[in-house]
Design a protein around this motif. Sequence first.
Motif, short mmCIF file in Angstrom:
data_model
loop_
_atom_site.label_atom_id
_atom_site.label_comp_id
_atom_site.label_asym_id
_atom_site.label_seq_id
_atom_site.Cartn_x
_atom_site.Cartn_y
_atom_site.Cartn_z
N ARG A 29 31.97 44.45 38.60
CA ARG A 29 30.70 44.15 39.12
C ARG A 29 31.16 43.36 40.83
O ARG A 29 30.85 44.00 41.72
CB ARG A 29 30.14 43.76 37.90
CG ARG A 29 29.48 43.97 37.39
CD ARG A 29 28.82 42.62 36.69
NE ARG A 29 27.99 43.86 35.00
CZ ARG A 29 27.49 43.02 34.25
NH1 ARG A 29 26.92 41.38 34.40
NH2 ARG A 29 26.86 43.62 32.87
N ALA A 30 31.52 42.74 40.66
CA ALA A 30 32.38 42.10 41.54
C ALA A 30 32.74 43.11 43.25
O ALA A 30 32.19 43.21 44.62
CB ALA A 30 33.06 40.57 41.86
N LEU A 31 33.12 43.84 42.58
CA LEU A 31 34.22 44.88 43.76
C LEU A 31 33.65 45.92 43.99
O LEU A 31 33.02 46.38 44.25
CB LEU A 31 35.40 44.91 43.07
CG LEU A 31 36.27 44.61 42.96
CD1 LEU A 31 37.70 44.40 42.36
CD2 LEU A 31 37.17 43.66 44.43
N ALA A 32 32.51 45.84 42.60
CA ALA A 32 31.50 47.17 42.96
C ALA A 32 30.60 46.73 44.46
O ALA A 32 29.71 47.86 45.07
CB ALA A 32 30.26 47.60 41.52
N THR A 33 30.26 45.94 44.72
CA THR A 33 29.11 45.75 45.84
C THR A 33 29.88 46.67 46.80
O THR A 33 29.80 46.60 48.10
CB THR A 33 29.48 44.65 46.20
OG1 THR A 33 31.08 43.60 46.38
CG2 THR A 33 28.87 43.64 45.33
N LYS A 34 31.01 47.21 46.96
CA LYS A 34 32.36 46.94 48.11
C LYS A 34 33.20 48.41 47.96
O LYS A 34 33.52 49.21 48.94
CB LYS A 34 33.71 46.32 48.92
CG LYS A 34 32.60 44.74 49.64
CD LYS A 34 31.86 44.86 50.87
CE LYS A 34 31.77 43.90 50.85
NZ LYS A 34 30.83 43.70 52.25
N ALA A 35 33.84 48.96 46.55
CA ALA A 35 34.34 49.75 46.37
C ALA A 35 33.18 50.71 45.20
O ALA A 35 32.22 50.06 44.15
CB ALA A 35 35.30 49.36 45.87
N SER A 36 33.85 52.19 44.71
CA SER A 36 33.31 52.62 43.89
C SER A 36 34.66 52.28 42.53
O SER A 36 35.85 52.57 42.55
CB SER A 36 33.62 53.61 44.00
OG SER A 36 33.75 54.80 42.59
N VAL A 37 34.11 51.74 41.43
CA VAL A 37 35.05 51.29 40.58
C VAL A 37 34.42 51.30 38.96
O VAL A 37 33.26 51.82 38.91
CB VAL A 37 34.76 49.63 40.50
CG1 VAL A 37 35.56 49.08 39.12
CG2 VAL A 37 34.52 48.37 41.78
#
Length: 197
Positions: A29-37
């Motif tokens: 969820r944290a990474l999804a603010t900057k990437a497609s996870v």
Amino acid sequence: MPKLSILFLGHPQPRDRGDWLHRVRWPGRALATKASVHAIQTTHPDWVKRALAADVLVVLMLVDSILSEVICQRRQAGKATVFEISDDFSAVAQANPLARYYGRPEVQALIRRLAENSDALQFSSRFLATKFSSLNSKSLVCLNQLHSLEPYLPHSRSNRLRIGWAGSQGHLEDARQLALWIGRWARHSEVQWSLMC
């Protein structure tokens, strides 16, 4: 410009508790603010194809010989692979149902080979980084996302100090030893102790 794609690849396990929450869902969820996870497990029929396609692949301490070829092909394509060491695979507690499996020399050798051949390692604790960082020149400690547990805990209006322990069967002896020390505190009315394994 398309977002960077990150894929978490793990072994079959429940997706609503335990490791999946604090090592996949919450960091994802944290990474999804900057990437497609995305996250998949090795039971997915196209896991190899998806693993090869992702810009960044995070392998969650899987032990599968197919991964050697996946990592090799990804490197040839200029794609990054991060191998996670989330447990001390060289000293798994005997209470853990997987202790015999991880104790096999060929399993330990494959984990080491996958860690060495990946572009980087990530560890869930500083202890693991100290013990295994020699396997790869690039590594990072990504502590379990325990702060994210707060929304899942029952709210209490009490001012009592709440101390808890949660772990798998492999941590039962650790919890037993910890309980001896914390049990002394728990005798006080202002302390609440909870154990879940």
